[in-house]
Design an enzyme around this catalytic site. Sequence first.
Site, PDB file in Angstrom:
ATOM      1  N   TYR A   1       1.062  -1.409   0.314  1.00  0.00           N
ATOM      2  CA  TYR A   1      -0.306   0.221   0.324  1.00  0.00           C
ATOM      3  C   TYR A   1       0.809   1.379  -0.171  1.00  0.00           C
ATOM      4  CZ  TYR A   1      -3.710   3.227   1.617  1.00  0.00           C
ATOM      5  OH  TYR A   1      -4.877   4.040   1.370  1.00  0.00           O
TER       6      TYR A   1
ATOM      7  N   LYS B   1       0.718   4.349  -2.618  1.00  0.00           N
ATOM      8  CA  LYS B   1       1.062   5.489  -3.194  1.00  0.00           C
ATOM      9  C   LYS B   1       2.151   6.906  -3.014  1.00  0.00           C
ATOM     10  CE  LYS B   1      -3.698   5.146  -2.296  1.00  0.00           C
ATOM     11  NZ  LYS B   1      -4.642   5.912  -2.939  1.00  0.00           N
TER      12      LYS B   1
END
Length: 248
Positions: free
Chosen positions: A147, A151
């Site tokens: 994740y 990002k």
Amino acid sequence: MEEVAIVTGAGGGLGSVIARELANDGFQVVLVDRDGDAADAAAESVSGSPVVIPADLTDVSDVRQLVDAVAQRFGRLDVVVNGAGIERVHPLETMPEPDWDATMDVNVKGPMLLCRAAVPLWRAQGSGSVVNISSRAWLGGSSNTAYSSSKAALVGLTRSMAVELGPLGVRANAVAPSFVQTPFNRQRTDITDLNEMIERYTAFTPLRRLIDPIDVANAVVFLASDRARNITGEVLHVCAGAQLPPIP
Ligand SMILES: NC(=O)c1ccc[n+]([C@@H]2O[C@H](COP(=O)([O-])OP(=O)(O)OC[C@H]3O[C@@H](n4cnc5c(N)ncnc54)[C@H](O)[C@@H]3O)[C@@H](O)[C@H]2O)c1
């Protein structure tokens, strides 16, 4: 003529509020989500004549059809908010490749596919604005390597698009929120006690409070609008200061 904004992940906790607030700011909003029912439900709170287009943003033909439908119906596309996102929490040592790939596909490739498809429209109209929903996690996090990498990549995409598309009159910015209570966090199998997590986040956040979806939406609406006409390539942290201290 009314400006047109696509919001992806519009059926979700943040996307639904972003869609509502963009409409309140005068945009014609197109709500996009792979969960069509959730997008339909979100559209009920969106003023004007919201349009719902179910699509899987990782599917090139879905993305093509989406942009074609917007071009045909409105003849323009002013704002793209890339809000669709997923999180798969694993320590690096046991990272399943399918979860890594799925995270990159939704969180990075999806925004790239949508913006790529929008370039001809932006070139024709000489303007456009992209707001990518990144996360505080782009700065690093524990047990969410996939994740946080996705990002951070989204920030890289944002900055590169700002440089490449700037001469076309297109701006690209990112909003990076810290923890917000939405259905998103139910994906985190490592959270056994949500209240404990909320307390932990609040304790290390300088302003000692959590982020509300409206805080994120306010930042998105500002960056999307002409009020931010000379702001591009930026990451706006909506974290109540939580981007500053390391997560304990
Ligand atoms: N909630 C938080 O704590 C938080 C914090 C920082 C950043 N974010 C980011 O904000 C964004 C929105 O988060 P949220 O809290 O609203 O999450 P959410 O889970 O409530 O909503 C996400 C939406 O994205 C949709 N989606 C997922 N994959 C898709 C795909 N391939 N195609 C189309 N739609 C897809 C889902 O159906 C869902 O409706 C995400 O990018 C997330 O990473 C969330």
